[in-house]
Design a protein around this motif. Structure first.
Motif, PDB file in Angstrom:
ATOM      1  N   PHE A   8       0.800  -1.219   0.000  1.00 20.00           N
ATOM      2  CA  PHE A   8       0.000   0.000   0.000  1.00 20.00           C
ATOM      3  C   PHE A   8       0.832   1.269   0.000  1.00 20.00           C
ATOM      4  O   PHE A   8       0.294   2.353  -0.139  1.00 20.00           O
ATOM      5  CB  PHE A   8      -0.954  -0.007   1.204  1.00 20.00           C
ATOM      6  CG  PHE A   8      -1.792  -1.248   1.224  1.00 20.00           C
ATOM      7  CD1 PHE A   8      -2.717  -1.468   0.228  1.00 20.00           C
ATOM      8  CD2 PHE A   8      -1.616  -2.213   2.196  1.00 20.00           C
ATOM      9  CE1 PHE A   8      -3.480  -2.614   0.218  1.00 20.00           C
ATOM     10  CE2 PHE A   8      -2.372  -3.362   2.194  1.00 20.00           C
ATOM     11  CZ  PHE A   8      -3.299  -3.567   1.196  1.00 20.00           C
ATOM     12  N   GLY A   9       2.138   1.146   0.122  1.00 18.06           N
ATOM     13  CA  GLY A   9       2.953   2.344   0.103  1.00 18.06           C
ATOM     14  C   GLY A   9       3.951   2.388  -1.023  1.00 18.06           C
ATOM     15  O   GLY A   9       4.596   3.407  -1.245  1.00 18.06           O
ATOM     16  N   LEU A  10       4.089   1.265  -1.739  1.00 18.98           N
ATOM     17  CA  LEU A  10       5.117   1.181  -2.771  1.00 18.98           C
ATOM     18  C   LEU A  10       4.519   1.499  -4.126  1.00 18.98           C
ATOM     19  O   LEU A  10       3.725   0.758  -4.653  1.00 18.98           O
ATOM     20  CB  LEU A  10       5.720  -0.235  -2.785  1.00 18.98           C
ATOM     21  CG  LEU A  10       6.806  -0.487  -3.837  1.00 18.98           C
ATOM     22  CD1 LEU A  10       7.966   0.481  -3.633  1.00 18.98           C
ATOM     23  CD2 LEU A  10       7.294  -1.916  -3.760  1.00 18.98           C
ATOM     24  N   SER A  11       4.865   2.617  -4.682  1.00 22.92           N
ATOM     25  CA  SER A  11       4.403   2.987  -6.023  1.00 22.92           C
ATOM     26  C   SER A  11       5.428   2.509  -7.035  1.00 22.92           C
ATOM     27  O   SER A  11       6.629   2.591  -6.803  1.00 22.92           O
ATOM     28  CB  SER A  11       4.236   4.505  -6.145  1.00 22.92           C
ATOM     29  OG  SER A  11       3.243   4.957  -5.256  1.00 22.92           O
ATOM     30  N   LEU A  12       4.942   2.046  -8.140  1.00 22.54           N
ATOM     31  CA  LEU A  12       5.847   1.612  -9.202  1.00 22.54           C
ATOM     32  C   LEU A  12       6.370   2.833  -9.931  1.00 22.54           C
ATOM     33  O   LEU A  12       5.605   3.615 -10.492  1.00 22.54           O
ATOM     34  CB  LEU A  12       5.102   0.706 -10.184  1.00 22.54           C
ATOM     35  CG  LEU A  12       4.561  -0.592  -9.606  1.00 22.54           C
ATOM     36  CD1 LEU A  12       3.819  -1.367 -10.675  1.00 22.54           C
ATOM     37  CD2 LEU A  12       5.690  -1.415  -9.041  1.00 22.54           C
ATOM     38  N   ALA A  13       7.676   2.975  -9.960  1.00 17.94           N
ATOM     39  CA  ALA A  13       8.269   4.132 -10.630  1.00 17.94           C
ATOM     40  C   ALA A  13       7.894   4.183 -12.102  1.00 17.94           C
ATOM     41  O   ALA A  13       7.749   5.260 -12.689  1.00 17.94           O
ATOM     42  CB  ALA A  13       9.793   4.083 -10.475  1.00 17.94           C
ATOM     43  N   LEU A  14       7.706   3.025 -12.686  1.00 21.53           N
ATOM     44  CA  LEU A  14       7.362   2.941 -14.103  1.00 21.53           C
ATOM     45  C   LEU A  14       6.041   3.633 -14.398  1.00 21.53           C
ATOM     46  O   LEU A  14       5.817   4.163 -15.478  1.00 21.53           O
ATOM     47  CB  LEU A  14       7.274   1.473 -14.526  1.00 21.53           C
ATOM     48  CG  LEU A  14       6.965   1.177 -15.987  1.00 21.53           C
ATOM     49  CD1 LEU A  14       8.075   1.737 -16.871  1.00 21.53           C
ATOM     50  CD2 LEU A  14       6.820  -0.326 -16.199  1.00 21.53           C
ATOM     51  N   PHE A  15       5.134   3.646 -13.408  1.00 21.90           N
ATOM     52  CA  PHE A  15       3.809   4.216 -13.616  1.00 21.90           C
ATOM     53  C   PHE A  15       3.577   5.428 -12.717  1.00 21.90           C
ATOM     54  O   PHE A  15       2.461   5.710 -12.317  1.00 21.90           O
ATOM     55  CB  PHE A  15       2.732   3.165 -13.330  1.00 21.90           C
ATOM     56  CG  PHE A  15       2.905   1.928 -14.146  1.00 21.90           C
ATOM     57  CD1 PHE A  15       2.833   1.985 -15.520  1.00 21.90           C
ATOM     58  CD2 PHE A  15       3.162   0.716 -13.535  1.00 21.90           C
ATOM     59  CE1 PHE A  15       2.999   0.844 -16.277  1.00 21.90           C
ATOM     60  CE2 PHE A  15       3.332  -0.422 -14.284  1.00 21.90           C
ATOM     61  CZ  PHE A  15       3.245  -0.356 -15.669  1.00 21.90           C
ATOM     62  N   ALA A  16       4.641   6.120 -12.384  1.00 23.35           N
ATOM     63  CA  ALA A  16       4.528   7.187 -11.396  1.00 23.35           C
ATOM     64  C   ALA A  16       3.734   8.385 -11.905  1.00 23.35           C
ATOM     65  O   ALA A  16       3.235   9.170 -11.122  1.00 23.35           O
ATOM     66  CB  ALA A  16       5.921   7.639 -10.953  1.00 23.35           C
ATOM     67  N   PRO A 201       7.227  -8.735  -9.849  1.00 22.09           N
ATOM     68  CA  PRO A 201       5.920  -9.159  -9.351  1.00 22.09           C
ATOM     69  C   PRO A 201       4.788  -8.547 -10.169  1.00 22.09           C
ATOM     70  O   PRO A 201       4.965  -7.531 -10.848  1.00 22.09           O
ATOM     71  CB  PRO A 201       5.899  -8.627  -7.909  1.00 22.09           C
ATOM     72  CG  PRO A 201       7.320  -8.344  -7.571  1.00 22.09           C
ATOM     73  CD  PRO A 201       7.982  -7.973  -8.854  1.00 22.09           C
ATOM     74  N   ASP A 202       3.615  -9.154 -10.082  1.00 23.08           N
ATOM     75  CA  ASP A 202       2.439  -8.583 -10.715  1.00 23.08           C
ATOM     76  C   ASP A 202       2.015  -7.334  -9.938  1.00 23.08           C
ATOM     77  O   ASP A 202       2.356  -7.162  -8.769  1.00 23.08           O
ATOM     78  CB  ASP A 202       1.303  -9.601 -10.734  1.00 23.08           C
ATOM     79  CG  ASP A 202       0.536  -9.565 -12.042  1.00 23.08           C
ATOM     80  OD1 ASP A 202       0.738  -8.613 -12.826  1.00 23.08           O
ATOM     81  OD2 ASP A 202      -0.266 -10.471 -12.293  1.00 23.08           O
ATOM     82  N   SER A 203       1.268  -6.458 -10.625  1.00 25.82           N
ATOM     83  CA  SER A 203       0.833  -5.227  -9.986  1.00 25.82           C
ATOM     84  C   SER A 203      -0.567  -4.878 -10.445  1.00 25.82           C
ATOM     85  O   SER A 203      -1.055  -5.371 -11.466  1.00 25.82           O
ATOM     86  CB  SER A 203       1.793  -4.074 -10.331  1.00 25.82           C
ATOM     87  OG  SER A 203       1.788  -3.829 -11.741  1.00 25.82           O
ATOM     88  N   ALA A 204      -1.221  -4.015  -9.683  1.00 26.27           N
ATOM     89  CA  ALA A 204      -2.531  -3.481 -10.042  1.00 26.27           C
ATOM     90  C   ALA A 204      -2.689  -2.140  -9.340  1.00 26.27           C
ATOM     91  O   ALA A 204      -2.209  -1.962  -8.214  1.00 26.27           O
ATOM     92  CB  ALA A 204      -3.655  -4.424  -9.623  1.00 26.27           C
ATOM     93  N   ASP A 205      -3.322  -1.190 -10.004  1.00 30.98           N
ATOM     94  CA  ASP A 205      -3.475   0.158  -9.458  1.00 30.98           C
ATOM     95  C   ASP A 205      -2.128   0.765  -9.061  1.00 30.98           C
ATOM     96  O   ASP A 205      -2.040   1.567  -8.121  1.00 30.98           O
ATOM     97  CB  ASP A 205      -4.414   0.164  -8.250  1.00 30.98           C
ATOM     98  CG  ASP A 205      -5.853  -0.119  -8.642  1.00 30.98           C
ATOM     99  OD1 ASP A 205      -6.179   0.017  -9.845  1.00 30.98           O
ATOM    100  OD2 ASP A 205      -6.657  -0.479  -7.763  1.00 30.98           O
ATOM    101  N   GLY A 206      -1.067   0.362  -9.762  1.00 35.67           N
ATOM    102  CA  GLY A 206       0.236   0.965  -9.524  1.00 35.67           C
ATOM    103  C   GLY A 206       0.983   0.454  -8.325  1.00 35.67           C
ATOM    104  O   GLY A 206       1.972   1.056  -7.904  1.00 35.67           O
ATOM    105  N   GLN A 207       0.544  -0.675  -7.747  1.00 38.45           N
ATOM    106  CA  GLN A 207       1.211  -1.219  -6.573  1.00 38.45           C
ATOM    107  C   GLN A 207       1.445  -2.712  -6.759  1.00 38.45           C
ATOM    108  O   GLN A 207       0.612  -3.414  -7.346  1.00 38.45           O
ATOM    109  CB  GLN A 207       0.377  -0.978  -5.309  1.00 38.45           C
ATOM    110  CG  GLN A 207       0.181   0.499  -5.006  1.00 38.45           C
ATOM    111  CD  GLN A 207      -0.742   0.727  -3.827  1.00 38.45           C
ATOM    112  OE1 GLN A 207      -1.650  -0.064  -3.598  1.00 38.45           O
ATOM    113  NE2 GLN A 207      -0.513   1.794  -3.083  1.00 38.45           N
TER     114      GLN A 207
END
Length: 374
Positions: A8-16, A201-207
């Motif tokens: 819940f706190g880690l944003s993907l830099a790729l989708f920032a 890892p897989d991601s959704a909603d940028g996390q």
């Protein structure tokens, strides 16, 4: 807690940047509104509709259902017995004739309904299977038991067809299964290959997604797959993205030729830099549709690799396996899978799925691939 921070706190830099979604696109129509998630819909030319229900929201009940009547009643398919698996009491024999852990369903080019059951191969090898149901009689036509092929470590994911061959993705190890539908012969290929193993890892909603079972980031290996309408190319990718392409002639030959099977990694080619993907579909022109589960988008890749946006809408929350019907509509199950009990939720809630859960359609102006389904 570290896990909570990861999810819940880690944003993907790729989708920032550029994360906005349109709230409502008028081209999207509601096909069904339900009180539980669906991760895949399929239809027949005469209008029958089938769904797979993952029950990741605390609900229970059948896994494969047919939508019946004007009230959209969900009826267990083909019957209650097939949907009655109970791990605490059922036997190894039951595992071969019931749904144990279904991962996909679709109407095939032969007009039958095909169900992929990943099962629990570590306990019951015969639970890992591909089942074909005759939609005229609503009875089993054939069961392909694949536990000896996937072994106790593998888990079947989804299936596509190409003449007498079926191809299945296996997501726990990362591999492809080639199956001869006439003889029942099958072989695992590309096991642990660069093209079948997720690198992030897989991601959704940028996390990043965190498994509620292990507490670790969730890797989904070989997952999505399609076959070109002419049967020449096989497309596939892990859940986290990066689509690959392989000529089916090599894949087919690898079934009975170990040398070719060993050489398959040399024939694989990168095809498209796709993102974390919930599901795919292909049309008669060879356009591959995929859902971007970070941006709530559906995009499509033309055969020449050019990618374009079809629709962006905030309601498209983890669109899973998609479907092109005979009315040139793309079916999109907004499953909200990332909000279900498979993954760690805020405050350790079992589920944060918002109900009703919707299945949408959108006109795309193209027919389904003729070798994909009836």
């Amino acid at each position: 807690m570290l896990v909570s921070h990861l999810l819940f706190g880690l944003s993907l830099a790729l989708f920032a940047q550029g994360y906005s979604s349109k709230d409502h696109d008028d081209r999207i129509k509601t096909a069904l509104a339900m009180d539980t998630s669906a991760t895949g819909a399929s239809t027949t030319p005469d209008g029958r509709v089938f769904l797979i229900l993952p029950h990741v929201d605390g609900t229970t009940g059948p896994k494969i259902v047919e939508v019946v009547g004007s009230k959209h009643t969900l009826v267990p398919y083909p019957n209650v017995q097939w949907n009655s698996w109970k791990a605490s009491t059922d036997s190894a024999a039951d595992a071969g004739t019931k749904y144990v852990s279904t991962n996909a369903q679709r109407v095939g080019p032969d007009g039958n309904l095909w169900v992929v059951d990943s099962g629990i191969p570590s306990q019951f090898l015969n639970s890992s299977k591909l089942v074909s149901f005759n939609l005229t009689t609503n009875e089993v036509e054939r069961i392909y038991y694949l536990g000896d092929v996937v072994t106790k470590d593998g888990l079947l994911n989804d299936v596509r067809f190409n003449g007498k061959f079926a191809y299945l993705t296996e997501y726990a190890i990362g591999s492809i299964i080639v199956l001869d539908l006439e003889t029942g012969d099958a072989r695992m290929v590309l096991r642990g290959d660069t093209s079948t193993v997720a690198v992030i890892p897989d991601s959704a909603d940028g996390q990043f997604l965190i498994s509620s079972t292990t507490g670790q980031p969730q890797y989904i290996h070989a997952d999505h797959l399609e076959v070109s309408p002419d049967g020449r190319y096989f497309y596939y990718q892990p859940g986290s993205g990066y689509m690959w392409r392989l000529e089916t002639k090599y894949l087919n030959e690898a079934l009975h030729n170990k040398t070719t099977a060993d050489l398959l990694p040399t024939y694989t080619k990168p095809f498209s830099l796709t993102p974390a993907t919930g599901g795919t579909a292909i049309d008669a022109e060879g356009n591959i549709y995929y859902s971007d589960i970070d941006r709530h988008e559906i995009r499509y890749i033309a055969p020449n690799r050019i990618t374009a946006l079809l629709v962006r809408d905030s309601r498209l929350e983890w669109v899973d396996a998609m479907w092109v019907d005979n009315h040139q509509r793309l079916w999109m199950c907004a499953s909200q899978l990332n909000r279900g009990d498979l993954f760690v939720q805020p405050n350790n809630q079992p589920s944060t799925i918002t109900k009703p859960v919707y299945i949408y359609t959108i006109d795309i102006g193209h027919n389904p691939s003729p070798i994909d389904h009836a």
